[in-house]
Design a protein around this motif. Structure first.
Motif: not given
Lengths: 445, 445
Positions: A35-36, A143, A149-151, A316-318, A323-324, A327, A330-331
């Motif tokens: 989708r993205l 990743e 999604a937290i790098p 810190y993050g999801n 979605n995350p 992300s 996709l990166g």
């Protein structure tokens, strides 16, 4: 919106050839990636220097996915899709180990760069996969395998590549953090909060991989490998889940100023002779309530890095979810596609340091022990002297209840895991201890 | 310690040619870079695939540095050092703008990759520097320019390159955070805490760049450029420092459940017609005390990223100092040196989106206004109606003191900056307002 003059990635290079993508798997993550990619195709073209072209999505059952995607993009023949000449990058978002391993190896051998979100696969077979990527001179990106999604994979491989990492630890499993956080804030027991996590979609129908700590152990293996330039597999990680944590444990922790988190802990150890080794472990851990990891609530993830020059860093993050994870995938797609268009390769596997994995018994830990003892004068002193006889010094001994239900809570100073474990098991068999309610390790003070 | 068999970066490639490094500047950061390069030279060789060789360090006054470095490495002729054939990478850690700009451009033009920690230089001249790097097909790295060792440039360029970033905001200046945190925890005034920051080495002898927000504005420009694929320079950033923040402001904030932080805020805005623009600004900001940025104490930095798929991410750590900055510089050295040995180039400048910079007056903000008003019945209602007449709705109006010193604290809902500013200035001139003590913007609710 953009003019022709802006449609260049590097001045003078123009827009390059299309980069063909094959996606293996069409679950939550796969669908979000498609989708993205579609929604922001112009952005991807600009950021990469050439357009991304989706060549196909492999699924096990085409019928199940009919209508979700253009008919000619769906295939149940993953191997043929991988081998197509117009496929440059292969994205693996299937899960499991054996089947994706076969597909990823085939892709790498066919000279396609691979992006995978599969922690279990990377933690089990990094050596084999990296060798295949090196042999074909292509990229292997993952990743999304740690904390979505937290790098963290990228920063460990690149930004921190000039530093000496001393430890990487944190909350890397959202399901167990959700359960423990809910137990802590409501006082409810494990089973009820697991049921709630399942109802809310935070836990899978079979929660074993999460609640037994296996998922976190895979991530610990990946983090330790990256941080210490050493091959660490999931089998090298000591692993203990959260299924034995009771509301009583949480309550006692709270009272003493702690919270219980399932931590993945990767440390570089140095023994008395200066010999270095690595400890990677996953277990429920008491941390002070003012520790930054203590305030990581719900299904969030957080990773602490301590490095010689950088000091302490936190990310810190999801750490999960469609979605995350998309992300992060996709990166990685942008990274691998840039390399395809402009040349070059991401830093590969780095295992030169080849440090030994410390035996878990040799790892310095601290214990928080909650036990019921017999009702006799001097029992506290007797227990203290048993620890002391094993060379373990105590930080606190607290009598919680007296009389028939005399309860002692002992917090040790740092000692070798094997000494602590042996002492606790001796106490358990002694006549002065009626039962050991819980033994939880302690960090962060 | 390592055997020959382990001395390979990519199997079969062996150890490559040495990579020659020139360092411009030998202050705190430069000295740490040299020390760590030397101490961990074996690690660098392994991580890069070839040894790093320090070819020289350029200083303005050789006498001053005599004895700190081998005599033949010190030079006061930076330009000749840069142009040496055996120099592959140039590290700029001088500071300032004009002189380092000349040197960095010369290095790029001579085909040397450049690593700089210089935020002011990058924020002012990114376009020119990137063009020179593109023309020579070399790398320009500047991870250390924002928040030192906290990986943020790399993650924005790579890990998050597949996502749509909505905002990047945070605490990016350690000096001002130290001062504001100290004012908050001690109740002391600005001048005393600035003096303490200076005494402890957190503030420079001339603290202007920090306390006026210029340093944060440079970082905001860099972050906004990376996040929104648009050229943003320091001149595009609205900037207000902390010199007017009083202990009374801090006290009032505390009472209302807020803390005051100097935030760099970079946002993608969408107007009613769907037209997108960018706001980059630095100003003292009230944030709720339970906001994650509120607990960032002392000289720590923290950066919040909100992206469409990733959700909210936070990066936290040491944002300044010799060691953390050296960590970031060394990570960049490893990256640029890997590219030198193995080929390829880091993702360059990406400004394709070319979004307009919003006029600051058109940016939606919220105000917290502390004013003294005349002692008259209905003054509260009158002030509320003045805001309402400008289309600004109020969240709270609080009367703090009555009688002669009647004090009102007004918190608005979001409105256009220009409307808020105009209303405040009209109030200031009205007969009902005796004086406006402070106007501080508010975020994070």
């Amino acid at each position: 919106m953009t003019t022709t003059a802006q449609r260049t990635y590097n001045p003078g290079k123009g827009v390059g050839e299309p980069v063909g993508i094959a996606i293996l798997g069409h679950g939550t993550v796969g669908r979000e990636v498609v989708r993205l990619m579609h929604e922001y195709s112009e952005d991807f073209t600009q950021r990469i220097g050439g357009p991304l072209e989706l060549k196909g999505v492999a699924v096990s059952d085409k019928e199940k996915h009919r209508g979700t995607l253009a008919e000619d993009l769906l295939t149940d023949d993953a191997m043929s899709l991988i081998e197509r000449d117009d496929v440059d990058l292969v994205v693996e978002v299937i899960g499991g180990i054996d089947y994706p391993r076969k597909l990823v190896l085939a892709a790498l051998k066919a000279g396609k760069s691979v992006i995978t979100a599969n922690k279990a696969l990377v933690a089990a077979h990094a050596a084999e996969l990296s060798e295949a990527a090196d042999a074909a001179n292509v990229d292997l990106y993952f990743e999304a395998a740690v904390a979505a999604a937290i790098p963290v994979v990228g920063p460990l491989r690149r930004s921190l590549a000039g530093d000496q990492i001393e430890s990487v630890s944190g909350i890397v499993n959202g399901t167990t953090n959700f359960i423990l956080d809910a137990m802590d804030s409501t006082g409810a027991n494990y089973d009820d909060m697991l049921a709630e996590a399942t109802a809310l979609g935070y836990a899978e129908a079979d929660p074993t991989a999460d609640v037994e700590g296996y998922d976190a152990a895979s991530k610990a293996a990946i983090l330790a490998s990256l941080a210490f330039h050493t091959r660490v597999t999931a089998d090298d990680v000591y692993c203990e889940g959260i299924t034995n944590i009771t509301s009583q444990d949480i309550e006692a922790a709270k009272k003493a100023g702690y919270t219980i988190k399932l931590l993945a802990i990767c440390e570089k150890l140095t023994d008395a002779e200066g010999k270095k080794s690595i400890s990677a472990r996953v277990h429920p851990t008491l941390i002070p309530r003012e520790h930054p990891l203590a305030s990581v609530s719900k299904s969030f993830n957080a990773i602490f890095v301590e490095a010689e020059a950088a000091g302490r860093l936190m990310f810190y993050g999801n750490g999960a979810g469609g979605n995350p994870t998309a992300s992060a995938v996709l990166g990685d797609i942008v990274g691998a596609a840039r390399n395809k268009v402009h040349g070059g390769r991401a830093p590969g596997d780095s295992t030169y340091a080849n440090l030994p994995i410390a035996d878990f018994g040799e790892v310095p830990t601290r214990y928080h022990i909650d036990m019921e003892v017999i009702d006799r004068t001097g029992v506290l002193a007797e227990i203290a002297s048993r620890f002391s006889a094993e060379g373990i010094s105590l930080r606190t001994v607290r009598q919680e209840e007296a009389g028939e239900n005399a309860r002692l809570i002992v917090v040790t100073h740092t000692a070798l895991e094997s000494d602590l474990a042996r002492t606790v098991s001796q106490l358990q068999e002694s006549e002065i201890v009626k039962s050991v309610n819980s033994v939880i390790r302690l960090e962060g003070e």
